[in-house]
Design an enzyme around this catalytic site. Structure first.
Site, PDB file in Angstrom:
ATOM      1  N   PHE A   8       0.831  -1.200   0.000  1.00  0.00           N
ATOM      2  CA  PHE A   8       0.000   0.000   0.000  1.00  0.00           C
ATOM      3  C   PHE A   8       0.866   1.251   0.000  1.00  0.00           C
ATOM      4  CE2 PHE A   8      -2.568  -3.180   2.211  1.00  0.00           C
ATOM      5  CZ  PHE A   8      -3.849  -2.982   1.705  1.00  0.00           C
ATOM      6  N   ASP A   9       0.422   2.257  -0.736  1.00  0.00           N
ATOM      7  CA  ASP A   9       0.877   3.617  -0.491  1.00  0.00           C
ATOM      8  C   ASP A   9       0.213   4.060   0.819  1.00  0.00           C
ATOM      9  OD1 ASP A   9       1.917   6.288  -1.106  1.00  0.00           O
ATOM     10  OD2 ASP A   9      -0.175   6.792  -1.524  1.00  0.00           O
ATOM     11  N   LEU A  10       0.715   5.121   1.425  1.00  0.00           N
ATOM     12  CA  LEU A  10       0.138   5.590   2.691  1.00  0.00           C
ATOM     13  C   LEU A  10      -0.785   6.792   2.490  1.00  0.00           C
ATOM     14  CD1 LEU A  10       0.005   5.322   5.792  1.00  0.00           C
ATOM     15  CD2 LEU A  10       1.946   6.897   5.912  1.00  0.00           C
ATOM     16  N   ASP A  11      -0.207   7.942   2.152  1.00  0.00           N
ATOM     17  CA  ASP A  11      -0.983   9.181   2.044  1.00  0.00           C
ATOM     18  C   ASP A  11      -2.006   9.102   0.916  1.00  0.00           C
ATOM     19  OD1 ASP A  11       0.401  10.344   4.095  1.00  0.00           O
ATOM     20  OD2 ASP A  11       1.812  11.410   2.812  1.00  0.00           O
TER      21      ASP A  11
END
Length: 216
Positions: A8-11
């Site tokens: 996953f990306d975070l932001d």
């Protein structure tokens, strides 16, 4: 090939940091360049590294601008970060089902840890790769390759989830499947031009997609 790993990306993907990021850019730019930047001007800055963004604005002040941005971002983090629906439950269920899960972000580790703690997602992730851990950022494949290596996972058995073209192209460059999120600030149609394998309308869609992929 069945999927056993989700990156996953975070932001903008796991946690809603959009207002925090926009406010941090506007604060910094208004401090150094009063009345030159509006909200819509900073939207394209979401995704690339701070160094890349500020280099294009003023190469002589890059470190100064980054310091100002990060200070504001840190000080206002908890008041401006929000949750996305079904994220916590989905990640929790992925772990329960035995998936390897990791984060690949272009953010500094300190603020990554703040966001994960605030959202209570910190207990779930086996691996977190930040800008502090790599030489090249997404869409270069290095951050994803590092996460896969640490998870002992193969790219063809992994799915990259993100809200920006850097995530989708990064996944494609690393050889993973890709899923874009429709709640991206960039707009669904924009991400569709990068041809992700899947589009999520809410994070829990991921569970159905993985179930279908792993059944076939």
């Amino acid at each position: 090939m069945k999927i056993n790993t989700v990156l996953f990306d975070l932001d903008g993907t796991l946690i809603n940091t959009n207002e925090l990021i926009i406010s941090s850019f506007l604060h910094t730019l208004h401090t150094y360049y009063p009345n030159q930047y509006k909200r819509e001007d900073v939207l394209p800055f979401i995704g690339p590294s701070l160094h890349d963004t500020f280099s294009k604005i003023d190469e002589s002040k890059v470190e100064e601008l980054i310091t100002s941005y990060r200070q504001f971002n840190h000080d206002h983090h908890d008041e401006l970060v929000e949750e996305y629906e079904t994220v916590y439950e989905t990640v929790q269920e992925l772990k329960k089902q035995g998936y390897k899960v990791g984060i690949v972000t272009t953010k500094a580790r300190q603020t990554v840890e703040m966001g994960l703690k605030l959202s209570k997602l910190d207990e779930f992730f086996d691996v977190v790769v930040t800008i502090d851990d790599v030489e090249h950022v997404k869409p270069h494949p290095e951050p994803l390759q590092k996460a896969l290596q640490l998870l002992d996972a193969k790219p063809e058995e992994a799915l990259m989830v993100g809200d920006n073209h850097h995530d989708i192209v990064g996944g494609q460059n690393a050889g993973t499947k890709t899923a874009a999120v429709s709640w991206t600030l960039k707009g669904r149609a924009y991400l569709e031009t990068y041809k992700p394998d899947f589009m999520l309308d809410k994070m829990s869609d991921l569970l159905l997609i993985l179930s279908d992929m792993n059944r076939s």
